[in-house]
Scaffold this motif. Structure first.
Motif, PDB file in Angstrom:
ATOM      1  N   VAL A 137      14.138   5.943  11.149  1.00  0.00           N
ATOM      2  CA  VAL A 137      14.924   7.137  10.836  1.00  0.00           C
ATOM      3  C   VAL A 137      14.039   8.081  10.024  1.00  0.00           C
ATOM      4  CG1 VAL A 137      16.991   8.023   9.669  1.00  0.00           C
ATOM      5  CG2 VAL A 137      17.076   5.817  10.877  1.00  0.00           C
ATOM      6  N   GLU A 138      13.689   9.210  10.625  1.00  0.00           N
ATOM      7  CA  GLU A 138      12.739  10.131   9.998  1.00  0.00           C
ATOM      8  C   GLU A 138      13.242  10.656   8.653  1.00  0.00           C
ATOM      9  OE1 GLU A 138       9.746  11.019  10.771  1.00  0.00           O
ATOM     10  OE2 GLU A 138       9.490  10.119  12.746  1.00  0.00           O
TER      11      GLU A 138
ATOM     12  N   ASN B 267       0.869  -1.173   0.000  1.00  0.00           N
ATOM     13  CA  ASN B 267       0.000   0.000   0.000  1.00  0.00           C
ATOM     14  C   ASN B 267       0.907   1.224   0.000  1.00  0.00           C
ATOM     15  OD1 ASN B 267      -1.717   2.131   0.474  1.00  0.00           O
ATOM     16  ND2 ASN B 267      -2.354   1.458   2.523  1.00  0.00           N
ATOM     17  N   PRO B 268       1.029   1.929  -1.129  1.00  0.00           N
ATOM     18  CA  PRO B 268       1.964   3.062  -1.183  1.00  0.00           C
ATOM     19  C   PRO B 268       1.586   4.201  -0.252  1.00  0.00           C
ATOM     20  CG  PRO B 268       0.584   3.008  -3.148  1.00  0.00           C
ATOM     21  CD  PRO B 268       0.321   1.728  -2.399  1.00  0.00           C
ATOM     22  N   ASP B 269       0.335   4.203   0.208  1.00  0.00           N
ATOM     23  CA  ASP B 269      -0.129   5.264   1.111  1.00  0.00           C
ATOM     24  C   ASP B 269      -0.217   4.793   2.559  1.00  0.00           C
ATOM     25  OD1 ASP B 269      -0.528   7.064  -1.079  1.00  0.00           O
ATOM     26  OD2 ASP B 269      -2.385   5.992  -1.549  1.00  0.00           O
ATOM     27  N   ALA B 270       0.440   3.684   2.874  1.00  0.00           N
ATOM     28  CA  ALA B 270       0.398   3.162   4.243  1.00  0.00           C
ATOM     29  C   ALA B 270       0.916   4.206   5.218  1.00  0.00           C
ATOM     30  CB  ALA B 270       1.237   1.894   4.340  1.00  0.00           C
ATOM     31  N   PRO B 271       0.188   4.473   6.310  1.00  0.00           N
ATOM     32  CA  PRO B 271       0.640   5.486   7.273  1.00  0.00           C
ATOM     33  C   PRO B 271       1.810   4.981   8.115  1.00  0.00           C
ATOM     34  CG  PRO B 271      -1.353   4.418   8.052  1.00  0.00           C
ATOM     35  CD  PRO B 271      -1.115   3.894   6.666  1.00  0.00           C
ATOM     36  N   LYS B 272       2.626   5.926   8.582  1.00  0.00           N
ATOM     37  CA  LYS B 272       3.726   5.603   9.482  1.00  0.00           C
ATOM     38  C   LYS B 272       3.265   5.813  10.923  1.00  0.00           C
ATOM     39  CE  LYS B 272       6.480   5.361   5.836  1.00  0.00           C
ATOM     40  NZ  LYS B 272       6.967   4.091   5.276  1.00  0.00           N
TER      41      LYS B 272
END
Length: 631
Positions: free
Chosen positions: A253-254, A59-64
């Motif tokens: 790592v942000e 899912n390319p829009d998966a939330p972090k």
């Protein structure tokens, strides 16, 4: 059980652009143009219709966000996974793990495939005599410094020097040279090895400036030694905190340089990943049922899967059971007897030991008939041998006919079956006959050497109570043959040390394979690896025929030849009874706390990629609240 490396992450595909190559090696300079590849495949012979932009299942829009809790078994005392000394912490690995990126990333979705990562592309000549890797200009260490060609050269040289695994894996790579700020050329001592250019992509790239610097106490670092100083990395996670031997916490790592690279889109979604260590499998399972220690559990116990998932969290729907299907090879698990000891060197003895293993009874009484028996080192793949040899495979084996069991050419290999009481008697009777031929006889109920009178002894080495389940029925049958068979369970650190030093009579060993075998086969089976501490040649095989077939695999000119050579090797390993094959689960059984968003599909090859999952933060908060109330 450690979940630091999910799936076996292999490779496949092909690639894109053709550009002029300036400043190339002598071999490449002969061509006006060189093909730069962003994806490498050892299986596909044609380029894909579309350029690789991301894994299709993510899912390319998966939330972090959120935390993934995992369990690890045993302990750890080092953050250096490249040396034999010390036990590395969960999340680290010889090929990078969470901390260090590699030149290319092995694909969890396609066998024999790697995609660009630190290297944005690579190229090689038609004779496979060298390879040039061109670095991504955006690649950075966590301190902001760029990843350089000098780092790559230093990593290659140091890892070959200190790591037995790297030394064998890259045995035919003679040098790495920085030919520009962003290009490294690897040269090989042979031509025709089509795998060598590809596997250079597996190189973990390490920061030369950090390892050659000083720690906080002003002491010079040494990559040849264990360390509990958190190393500088380049990957998606860094070590946030740890309690030596018991717990390690990784943080995302942000500003990770590779977050938008195609291989990472939709992945590495957890803000934190924690590993808590357990010394006992039962304690680990109880911690899972309680919550907060392990969120995703691969259940290898068929008994637990069948009857023990009845705890409150499961019954109220907070824990879910699910089976995943992998399209990849089933990785051989087997009893390995240490042929460095003379009593295991006779093939007749090893065949007799194979005849004593009653899989059918164990599967019925302990595994609810949910497991299947291995019949190949390349189970469930086109590489597995079957029937009798023919065609190219037969031609390869004919060259060694005098050194092979003659039944290999005329009979299909079959493991003993214990489907009736009579079959049990027949198998054990045949085992006694083979022992007799090999110079052993039963006297006074004891299997003894006819010359010395010494009883045949086997001590199985284990590291947890699970070993009792695996070996219990087998030990009972061995004792029926008059063998002094026992099990010794030691702590994890001692087990790892003894396993790597081959200080055992017998162990349960695993031999994970890919659908594109190559140089790593030397580490599994070669004479050279037999006495090399830390190698994967657990049984200690020293067989010229095996060595020759490994070379056939490595130098295979095409896929058909590779398949034939691998089947021949598989057949020779089986007919020489180098191990006693155990069993596998036909599906991958996982249980997980219901706090995840999961892509509709998981990778077809590895079957599961939890790094593509993400946290549903509302659900995570609800579950944490329920856990607190339960306490």
């Amino acid at each position: 059980m450690e979940l630091g490396r999910w799936g076996d992450h292999l490779r496949k595909s092909w690639v894109v652009a053709t550009v002029l190559l300036a400043g190339a090696s002598t071999a490449l300079a002969q061509d006006a143009e060189a093909e730069w590849r962003t994806t490498s495949s050892l299986i596909q012979t044609e380029p894909p219709a579309e350029e690789f932009t991301r894994y299709s299942y993510v899912n390319p829009d998966a939330p972090k966000g959120g935390t993934l809790n995992s369990a690890a078994f045993g302990t750890f005392d080092s953050f250096n996974p490249f040396i034999v000394r010390g036990t590395p912490a969960a999340g680290l690995g010889q090929f990078g793990g969470l901390l260090w990126d590699t030149l290319m990333q092995q694909s969890p979705d396609e066998a024999g495939t790697s995609h660009a990562l630190i290297a944005e592309a690579f190229t090689y000549p038609d004779d496979y005599s060298s390879a040039i890797y061109r670095l991504n200009p955006d690649a950075r260490w966590h301190d902001g410094e760029p990843v350089t060609a000098e780092d790559v050269v230093w990593s290659f040289e140091k890892l070959k020097e200190i790591s037995p695994a790297y030394s064998r894996y890259y045995a035919n790579v003679t040098a790495a040279v920085a030919i520009s700020e962003r290009e490294v050329e690897f040269t090989f001592d042979q031509t025709g090895n089509r795998e060598l250019p590809h596997i250079m992509g597996d190189l973990a790239v390490l920061p030369k400036h950090w390892w050659e610097g000083e720690n906080a106490r002003g002491q010079k670092r040494n990559i040849a030694n264990p360390t509990l100083e958190a190393p500088l990395g380049s990957g998606p996670y860094r070590i946030a905190s740890f309690d030596p031997g018991s717990r390690i916490v990784w943080e995302r790592v942000e500003d990770y340089w590779g977050a938008e690279e195609p291989v990472n889109i939709g992945r590495n979604n957890f803000d934190r990943m924690t590993y808590t260590y357990f010394q006992d499998d039962n304690a680990e399972f109880l911690a899972f049922t309680r919550g907060g220690f392990e969120d995703i559990r691969q259940e290898t116990s068929t008994r637990r899967w069948a009857v023990e998932y009845n705890f409150p969290a499961f019954e109220r729907g907070d824990v879910i059971k699910r089976e995943f299907i992998s399209g990849g090879i089933q990785h051989m698990q087997a009893f390995a007897f240490n042929m460095r000891q003379p009593r295991f060197q006779d093939r007749r003895v090893r065949q007799a030991l194979t005849l004593a293993y009653n899989f059918e009874e164990q599967n019925r009484l302990q595994f609810f008939e949910m497991n299947e028996r291995f019949s190949s080192y390349f189970e469930r793949s086109e590489l597995a041998s079957s029937g009798v040899p023919e065609g190219q495979e037969l031609e390869m084996l004919e060259a060694h006919r005098d050194a092979l069991p003659q039944e290999l050419f005329t009979e299909e290999f079959k493991l003993p079956v214990f489907d009736t009481p009579q079959a049990q008697r027949d198998n054990l009777r045949e085992a006694v006959r083979l022992f007799d031929e090999a110079g052993w006889a039963i006297q006074g109920g004891r299997m003894v050497n006819k010359e010395s009178g010494e009883q045949f002894r086997i001590e199985f080495l284990g590291s947890s109570p699970t070993s009792e389940i695996i070996t219990g029925g087998y030990i009972a049958n061995l004792r029926r043959l008059g063998i002094d068979a026992t099990l010794r369970i030691v702590d994890t650190s001692q087990y790892i040390q003894r396993y790597q030093a081959f200080e055992f009579d017998a162990v349960t060993a695993r031999f994970p394979q890919s659908e594109s075998p190559g140089n790593e086969q030397r580490d599994y089976w070669s004479t050279q690896a037999a006495d090399a501490e830390g190698s994967r040649n657990v049984p200690g095989i020293k067989d010229p025929v095996v060595d020759a077939l490994i070379d056939k695999i490595i130098y295979a000119a095409d896929r058909d030849e590779l398949v034939a050579a691998t089947r021949a090797l598989d057949r020779v390993l089986l007919w020489n009874y180098y191990t006693v094959p155990q069993y596998f689960q036909p599906t991958m059984r996982y249980a997980y706390w219901n706090k995840f968003g999961i892509p509709e599909k998981q990778p077809e090859y590895s079957g599961i990629d939890p790094q593509s999952w993400w946290i549903l933060q509302d659900r995570e908060a609800e579950i944490e609240e329920q856990i607190e109330e339960a306490e």
